[in-house]
Design a protein around this motif. Structure first.
Motif, PDB file in Angstrom:
ATOM      1  N   LEU A 332       0.839  -1.197   0.000  1.00  0.00           N
ATOM      2  CA  LEU A 332       0.000   0.000   0.000  1.00  0.00           C
ATOM      3  C   LEU A 332       0.874   1.246   0.000  1.00  0.00           C
ATOM      4  N   GLY A 333       0.417   2.275  -0.725  1.00  0.00           N
ATOM      5  CA  GLY A 333       1.191   3.504  -0.816  1.00  0.00           C
ATOM      6  C   GLY A 333       2.137   3.550  -1.991  1.00  0.00           C
ATOM      7  N   THR A 334       2.159   2.471  -2.809  1.00  0.00           N
ATOM      8  CA  THR A 334       3.013   2.433  -3.994  1.00  0.00           C
ATOM      9  C   THR A 334       2.170   2.148  -5.232  1.00  0.00           C
ATOM     10  N   ALA A 335       2.699   2.519  -6.383  1.00  0.00           N
ATOM     11  CA  ALA A 335       2.058   2.221  -7.664  1.00  0.00           C
ATOM     12  C   ALA A 335       3.150   2.011  -8.699  1.00  0.00           C
ATOM     13  N   PHE A 336       3.052   0.946  -9.466  1.00  0.00           N
ATOM     14  CA  PHE A 336       4.070   0.634 -10.463  1.00  0.00           C
ATOM     15  C   PHE A 336       4.248   1.803 -11.425  1.00  0.00           C
ATOM     16  N   GLY A 337       5.477   2.185 -11.640  1.00  0.00           N
ATOM     17  CA  GLY A 337       5.795   3.303 -12.523  1.00  0.00           C
ATOM     18  C   GLY A 337       5.699   4.638 -11.831  1.00  0.00           C
ATOM     19  N   LEU A 338       4.535   4.963 -11.302  1.00  0.00           N
ATOM     20  CA  LEU A 338       4.324   6.269 -10.676  1.00  0.00           C
ATOM     21  C   LEU A 338       5.220   6.476  -9.469  1.00  0.00           C
ATOM     22  N   SER A 339       5.399   5.447  -8.652  1.00  0.00           N
ATOM     23  CA  SER A 339       6.198   5.622  -7.433  1.00  0.00           C
ATOM     24  C   SER A 339       7.663   5.895  -7.729  1.00  0.00           C
ATOM     25  N   ALA A 340       8.125   5.534  -8.921  1.00  0.00           N
ATOM     26  CA  ALA A 340       9.488   5.909  -9.315  1.00  0.00           C
ATOM     27  C   ALA A 340       9.605   7.420  -9.438  1.00  0.00           C
TER      28      ALA A 340
END
Length: 421
Positions: A332-340
């Motif tokens: 939770l709190g992460t999203a593939f690509g976006l969190s980078a």
């Protein structure tokens, strides 16, 4: 492969240096030529894109994710839409590897995939302890029970042979003592961890380690680990840990966004990214919901400010800090690509990086430290993994989200078809 591609009249950050206005020619999926001035199209079929006021950067490399397989392709597909052209998986089920690699190899709309395969786990250790604390389904318990349970050097020898058979790109070990967490996993012995590192090195493999406490970090640094896949958040950094990094020449992949979710202190920023229209268009409803929640696994000792401070001091000491988000379906709190992109911005806003230093951490430096020799820079002969953004991210890192084009090996991600329509 694609026909020739010429991107001209753009600012170029080649992974190391800036070219204020230049051109890049791509042929057969590789960078054919980089010029500080104009280049001519080699033939009439060349796709020519002229974008003054835009910046071309190498494809972003996320040095720490955990993939899964789903019909929506919310891992490799979503990552590529966000300009992350390579993801580096740090613990994976062996049965998923063939499908993930097939998508990466054959789908131009999926990011490239590197992996540790299975991590070097022990019974009751990380991450089984945290997974089974929240999910006691028969399916999950059976999956975790099938993970390696290393007990001695012979087990480690067999484990490394299996990873070689899996064609693992590096070895991942777990050294989580739970000092800053609400769970207390079983901690592998230092002798066992040393065997993992030594046997990995003997077989020419990089070895990286999970640790989120200062003491755990010290433990594995002193054993000769090549890099840490997190920084620590249970206490402020000490000169002892800085010296240990310097002595081992290890890199740090701090995963600051994930640690902010771990302590819950990052929730406000997570929500901001979830609702940013530049990002939300690439997220499904579940992805947005997950981004607005926190893992909340830290105990009352942990503070994300300790993680920020550790990275500031590591950077000041000349230690390589590379980009990694620790994005995962259950994280939770992460999203593939976006969190980078969130991680890049955090390096700048919280850790004293210039935008150029942050971009280097997410391109050329992560490629260097994870031994990805064919990518991470815009130079002749390397893969044409490219990202075009409007504006100048070398002045304002937020412009990395002003995405206007993403190419993997010279092939335009279909989310950006309007660029050349």
């Amino acid at each position: 492969m694609s026909s020739a591609l010429l991107i001209k009249d753009v600012r170029i950050f080649d992974g190391e240096n800036e070219i204020p206005s230049g051109s890049v020619l791509v042929e057969d999926g590789l960078i054919k030529e980089v010029s500080k001035g104009a280049l001519e199209a080699p033939n009439a079929s060349t796709v020519v894109i002229s974008k003054p006021g835009h910046t071309l950067i190498p494809g972003i490399i996320d040095g720490h994710i955990h993939a899964h397989i789903d019909e929506e392709n919310t891992v490799l597909g979503q990552a590529l839409k966000f300009g992350v052209t390579t993801v580096c998986d740090m613990h994976q089920e062996v049965e998923n590897l063939a499908e993930l690699r097939n998508r990466a190899l054959n789908d131009p709309n999926s990011a490239d995939f590197k992996t540790a395969s299975q991590g070097a786990t022990v019974l009751g250790g990380w991450p089984a302890a945290v997974i089974t604390a929240h999910d006691k389904s028969e399916e999950t318990l059976a999956k975790v029970a099938a993970w390696p349970d290393l007990k001695n050097r012979a087990d480690v020898e067999a484990f490394i042979r299996d990873r070689i058979e899996d064609k693992a790109d590096y070895i991942k070990l777990m050294h989580e003592d739970g000092n800053g967490l609400s769970v207390k996993p079983t901690l592998p012995s230092l002798e066992l961890q040393k065997d993992v590192i030594e046997i990995a090195h003997r077989n020419g493999l990089l070895a990286v380690a999970h640790a989120t406490s200062l003491q755990g970090t010290l433990d594995v640094l002193r054993l000769g680990i090549d890099g840490l896949t997190h920084t620590f958040c249970d206490q402020p950094p000490t000169q002892e840990v800085i010296d240990a990094y310097l002595a081992s020449n290890a890199h740090c992949n701090p995963t600051l966004v994930a640690l902010g979710s771990l302590t819950t202190e990052g929730q406000q920023e997570q929500e901001s990214y979830a609702h940013d229209p530049r990002a939300s268009k690439f997220l499904n409803s579940q992805g947005k919901q997950n981004l607005c929640r926190c893992m909340a696994l830290a105990n009352d000792k942990s503070r994300v400010k300790y993680a920020y401070q550790s990275v500031r001091e590591l950077k000041a000491a000349g230690i390589d800090v590379i980009l990694g988000s620790d994005s995962a379906g259950p994280a939770l709190g992460t999203a593939f690509g976006l969190s980078a992109h969130h991680e890049l911005a955090t390096l700048v806003s919280k850790c004293g990086f210039t935008p150029e230093e942050a971009l280097r951490a997410g391109t050329s430096l992560v490629a260097k430290r994870l031994r990805l020799k064919d990518r991470g820079r815009i130079v002749e002969g390397l893969r044409a993994d490219l990202v075009l953004v409007e504006g100048n991210p070398l002045e304002d890192i937020d412009h990395t989200l002003d995405l206007r084009g993403v190419w993997k090996q010279g092939m335009l991600c279909s989310a950006y078809d309007s660029l050349v329509a």
